[in-house]
Write an enzyme that holds these catalytic residues in place. Sequence first.
Site, short mmCIF file in Angstrom:
data_model
loop_
_atom_site.label_atom_id
_atom_site.label_comp_id
_atom_site.label_asym_id
_atom_site.label_seq_id
_atom_site.Cartn_x
_atom_site.Cartn_y
_atom_site.Cartn_z
N VAL A 197 0.86 -1.18 0.00
CA VAL A 197 0.00 0.00 0.00
C VAL A 197 0.90 1.23 0.00
CG1 VAL A 197 -1.78 1.26 1.25
CG2 VAL A 197 -1.83 -1.23 1.19
N GLU B 175 15.47 -9.94 26.20
CA GLU B 175 15.38 -11.31 25.69
C GLU B 175 16.53 -11.59 24.72
OE1 GLU B 175 10.63 -12.09 26.25
OE2 GLU B 175 11.30 -11.63 24.24
C1 FAD Z 1 11.14 -8.09 18.06
C2 FAD Z 1 9.75 -7.84 18.59
C3 FAD Z 1 9.31 -8.51 19.72
C4 FAD Z 1 8.02 -8.27 20.22
N1 FAD Z 1 7.62 -8.94 21.35
C5 FAD Z 1 6.37 -8.75 21.80
C6 FAD Z 1 5.90 -9.51 22.93
O1 FAD Z 1 6.64 -10.31 23.52
N2 FAD Z 1 4.62 -9.29 23.35
C7 FAD Z 1 3.79 -8.41 22.71
O2 FAD Z 1 2.64 -8.27 23.09
N3 FAD Z 1 4.21 -7.69 21.65
C8 FAD Z 1 5.46 -7.85 21.18
N4 FAD Z 1 5.90 -7.13 20.09
C9 FAD Z 1 4.99 -6.13 19.50
C10 FAD Z 1 3.94 -6.77 18.62
O3 FAD Z 1 4.55 -7.64 17.68
C11 FAD Z 1 3.17 -5.67 17.92
O4 FAD Z 1 2.59 -4.84 18.90
C12 FAD Z 1 2.08 -6.23 17.03
O5 FAD Z 1 2.65 -6.99 15.99
C13 FAD Z 1 1.24 -5.09 16.46
O6 FAD Z 1 0.25 -5.63 15.65
P1 FAD Z 1 -0.27 -4.82 14.38
O7 FAD Z 1 -1.39 -5.61 13.80
O8 FAD Z 1 -0.51 -3.40 14.74
O9 FAD Z 1 0.98 -4.80 13.37
P2 FAD Z 1 1.87 -5.97 12.80
O10 FAD Z 1 1.64 -7.25 13.50
O11 FAD Z 1 3.27 -5.44 12.76
O12 FAD Z 1 1.35 -6.13 11.31
C14 FAD Z 1 1.43 -5.10 10.38
C15 FAD Z 1 1.30 -5.69 8.99
O13 FAD Z 1 1.17 -4.63 8.06
C16 FAD Z 1 1.92 -4.91 6.90
N5 FAD Z 1 2.29 -3.65 6.24
C17 FAD Z 1 2.97 -2.60 6.77
N6 FAD Z 1 3.11 -1.62 5.86
C18 FAD Z 1 2.50 -2.08 4.74
C19 FAD Z 1 2.32 -1.52 3.45
N7 FAD Z 1 2.79 -0.30 3.11
N8 FAD Z 1 1.66 -2.24 2.52
C20 FAD Z 1 1.19 -3.47 2.82
N9 FAD Z 1 1.32 -4.05 4.02
C21 FAD Z 1 1.97 -3.36 4.98
C22 FAD Z 1 3.14 -5.66 7.45
O14 FAD Z 1 3.73 -6.45 6.42
C23 FAD Z 1 2.52 -6.49 8.57
O15 FAD Z 1 2.15 -7.78 8.13
C24 FAD Z 1 7.17 -7.35 19.56
C25 FAD Z 1 7.61 -6.68 18.41
C26 FAD Z 1 8.89 -6.93 17.92
C27 FAD Z 1 9.35 -6.22 16.68
#
Ligand code: FAD
Length: 419
Positions: free
Chosen positions: A80, A171
């Site tokens: 996107v 971690e």
């Molecule tokens: C290393 C790490 C460890 C973590 N550990 C924890 C934990 O232990 N416990 C916890 O609760 N949380 C943890 N988190 C945080 C957690 O992963 C996030 O809060 C969660 O993934 C957020 O969900 P979301 O749906 O907002 O985004 P996400 O799960 O990040 O999903 C976003 C999606 O949007 C897609 N996207 C982005 N931009 C575009 C674009 N321009 N076009 C098309 N697609 C796009 C991406 O590909 C992705 O699939 C961790 C994060 C990281 C990076």
Amino acid sequence: MTDTLPTIVIVGAGFGGLRAARRLRATPAHVILLDRRNHHLFQPLLYQVATAGLEPEQIAKPIRSILRGLSNLEFRLAEVRSIDLGQRIVHTSAGEIVYDYLVFAAGGATDFFGKHGVRQYGHGLKDLRDAVAIRNQILCAFEGATLEQDPARRRALLTFVVVGGGPTGVETAGAISELVHLVLAKDYPGLNLTQVEIVLLEAAERLLPGMPESLSRAARKTLERKRVSVRLGARVEDFDGQSAALVGGESISCRTLIWAAGARAAPLADQLGVPTTRQGRIPVEPTLQVSGNPQAFVIGDAAYLEADGAPLPMMAPVAVQMADAVVDNLERLMRGEPTVPFRYRNPGSLATIGRNAAVAHVRGLSFKGFPAWVVWLVVHLIQLIGFRNRLFVLVNWAVDYFLYDRAVRLITPDTDEPC
Ligand SMILES: Cc1cc2nc3c(=O)[nH]c(=O)nc-3n(C[C@H](O)[C@H](O)[C@H](O)COP(=O)(O)OP(=O)(O)OC[C@H]3O[C@@H](n4cnc5c(N)ncnc54)[C@H](O)[C@@H]3O)c2cc1C
């Protein structure tokens, strides 16, 4: 599917987007889910890929296989590029899509706070590419150290700096220590491992700021027992690939720097034409709607909403609970009813520091050590998507635990160069 059905576009198939898509399975709507990746990634276990504990495939699953059987859903693999909230058009690498309702769930990105050297020479940890790059870097550093004659350069190769004392930094530092002292020690008998230094730098005065102080202290003690040097009040100025410069003038010679110190919203959040916060997150109404654009909802890491005077954290339970609330509100909108505010129920927080060691704060109760570690294992196994992934991860963990081994010590460079 008839043309009279409203079109709901979900941007992002992470924790929030995927949950929303599944919850909309019985809603009379045409749901289009967009992601630039064809897989859903379980980010909480990325650090285990980075430290040779798990294979990338074990923490990711193809989106199409997860959503098989949802008759009102269409998945499109597309980047996107921008969204016109006024015209209700999503511009993607695969064309334009006009929507009736939008769920923006594009997640977060690493925030390097404008430190160009850290971005160029250091490693963020946000996706599988980052994790594999860190694994290659650590293993290459060991290979390089076996060949290096100069003691100072060898020391720098064997110094691993992790920046950020939140759960990811804690971690990762703990896991590097176990990789080095329990596994690589056997692979590199000729190396003097007393030269290995694992340093965890945190700018604040304690680790794990989201947890009670007693757990911060316990985490620090456990890390130090695992031979990680924890340095509080240490702020990184920049990194040039040879040494990390700290505010105050000190520098640490190292070739490996892992940046776990900052997160911001995905850059796409800047392309919606609405004001964003300092971390690039989009402020939303308590109902998760974008102010002035009631057909558009933002959830997860990309959304900025305060509860009890503080922003909701960028964590998976926030994204998942927001997804549930948005589906309820979408259905209300479609019925012509008013939307209702989102309320977050904090399920607690956990961080593991290696085998038999973790800290947990759940429903006001703090616990640590083996019981917390078991809770951590169970929670992460349950949350992983797919029976196959759970099984392989469980087997890997069992082998690591009983044989003190790590399965994935492969260096997989992009080029023909060995490292
Ligand atoms: C290393 C790490 C460890 C973590 N550990 C924890 C934990 O232990 N416990 C916890 O609760 N949380 C943890 N988190 C945080 C957690 O992963 C996030 O809060 C969660 O993934 C957020 O969900 P979301 O749906 O907002 O985004 P996400 O799960 O990040 O999903 C976003 C999606 O949007 C897609 N996207 C982005 N931009 C575009 C674009 N321009 N076009 C098309 N697609 C796009 C991406 O590909 C992705 O699939 C961790 C994060 C990281 C990076």
